[in-house]
Design an enzyme around this catalytic site. Structure first.
Site, PDB file in Angstrom:
ATOM      1  N   SER A 200       0.838  -1.196   0.000  1.00 40.61           N
ATOM      2  CA  SER A 200       0.000   0.000   0.000  1.00 40.61           C
ATOM      3  C   SER A 200       0.873   1.245   0.000  1.00 40.61           C
ATOM      4  CB  SER A 200      -0.906   0.019   1.233  1.00 40.61           C
ATOM      5  OG  SER A 200      -1.548   1.277   1.377  1.00 40.61           O
ATOM      6  N   TYR A 228      -2.048  -0.303  10.561  1.00 43.49           N
ATOM      7  CA  TYR A 228      -2.058  -0.674   9.143  1.00 43.49           C
ATOM      8  C   TYR A 228      -0.779  -0.221   8.438  1.00 43.49           C
ATOM      9  CZ  TYR A 228      -3.522  -0.987   4.259  1.00 43.49           C
ATOM     10  OH  TYR A 228      -3.584  -1.286   2.921  1.00 43.49           O
TER      11      TYR A 228
END
Length: 377
Positions: A200, A228
């Protein structure tokens, strides 16, 4: 005297451990994230949708988290292009239903699919180890491992798996890392082969303290965003060391990809105001099919192996990173921190129950005893 004092001060400064991102790094990370969201569709305008794939009838691909979102698209398109696809999922019933649907859709096109389902739960390292044991027991080649499954529980309090690890860390980093290492015997049989980690752009705002990967020391206040982004940065760092330690003759390349900012099931966990934003700006956000393109490119493009080997020969500090526009990109500045990357490597092996020499033993064809797996059944 002044020189000695200055030298002593420098040595003391070098011993001070970095506690967080500097404000310039933090600003640069958020700038990258916002820039990608606003301009990703323009930057990727040269790509076809769906992504055309080369002949892959001889490939066997394992895809984790392939019952929804990007993973579903990756598995479907690989299967329809002729690959043998293994859907490694927690919900095996949903996967079987998808296969039936794909088979009906493909029958009219004269395409016979070769797809199977194997159960795995990334929130259980026992389950991950047993999955690897079951696949390796086939003595079959594996050409592409796609670590796609991930979670982003936005706004949720800190949660831990039954293994005792923060859930983002386990699902997004520890479980894929364990799977990648344990499947090396099958990847060697499938050489040339690839490990593709769906990462990501948010790793740019991550910071990993190898001594506090679980974020439980109290030095930092946990947030789901931190969990995350840190897990994604840890994945890049681990992948970089793994790729560096795999000898060229193994024929295994490791790379990370950014799918872009994608509208997937993660939106179900978003605050309502953020979900509304997702609906208001569909032009900027990729759908799942568009988000799958960088992974499909990384998994099948014939020139990827040459690129990865070139980086390794040049001793580039990080593994190959493919952007959402299917072009080489540079991971975050923090991802280039070689010392931290090796600390993450060692800590990850420890947390996943692998010996420090696991990689070397597996490359030599020896068995490796993992704390998780068949002994825990």
């Amino acid at each position: 005297m002044a020189t000695t004092s200055s030298s002593s001060g420098d040595n003391e400064a070098s011993k001070i451990k970095k506690q967080c991102l500097g404000w310039i790094e933090w600003f640069r990370g958020w700038f990258c994230l916002i820039y990608e969201m606003l301009f990703q569709r323009i930057m990727a305008s040269h790509l076809h949708n769906p992504m055309p794939l080369p002949p892959i009838n001889d490939l066997t691909c394992i895809v984790t988290g392939s019952t929804s979102g990007i993973g579903l698209e990756i598995a479907r398109q690989l299967a329809q292009a002729g690959a043998h696809v293994v859907m490694a999922v927690r919900n095996t019933k949903a996967a079987q239903e998808l296969i039936q649907k794909w088979s009906v859709d493909s029958a009219g096109l004269g395409i016979a699919l070769n797809v199977e389902v194997m159960g795995v739960d990334l929130l259980s390292l026992d389950s991950v180890a047993r999955f690897a044991e079951a696949w390796n027991a086939r003595s079959a080649p594996l050409h592409v491992l796609i670590n796609n499954a991930g979670i982003f529980s936005i706004g949720e309090p800190q949660k831990f798996s039954k293994d005792g690890y923060e859930e983002h860390l386990q699902v997004n980093h520890l479980a894929p890392a364990l799977l990648s290492v344990l499947l090396l015997p099958s990847l060697i049989r499938g050489s040339p082969s690839r490990i593709v980690n769906v990462n990501s752009i948010m790793h740019h705002v991550g910071f990993v303290d190898a001594e506090d990967m679980n974020i439980t020391s109290g030095k930092r206040k946990f947030s789901s965003l931190m969990g995350y982004s840190n897990s994604k940065l840890a994945q890049v760092m681990f992948s970089s060391v793994l790729n560096k330690r795999l000898p060229a003759e193994s024929g295994i390349n490791v790379l990370c990809v950014s799918p872009g900012i994608v509208q997937t099931n993660v939106a179900r966990d978003l605050p309502k105001i953020v979900q509304s934003t997702y609906r208001l700006v569909p032009y900027f956000i990729f759908n799942a099919q568009e988000g799958s393109r960088s992974t499909l490119f990384a998994a099948t493009d014939p020139q990827i192996s040459e690129y990865c080997e070139l980086l390794k020969a040049d001793e580039w500090p990080v593994c190959a990173f493919i952007s959402q526009e299917c072009r080489p990109a540079n991971p975050s500045e923090e991802a280039h921190n070689i010392q931290t990357a090796y600390e993450v490597w060692e800590k990850t092996l420890e947390m996943t129950g692998l010996p420090s020499d696991a990689l070397e033993k597996l490359l030599e064809g020896e068995n490796v005893k993992c704390r998780y797996g068949h002994e825990q059944q």
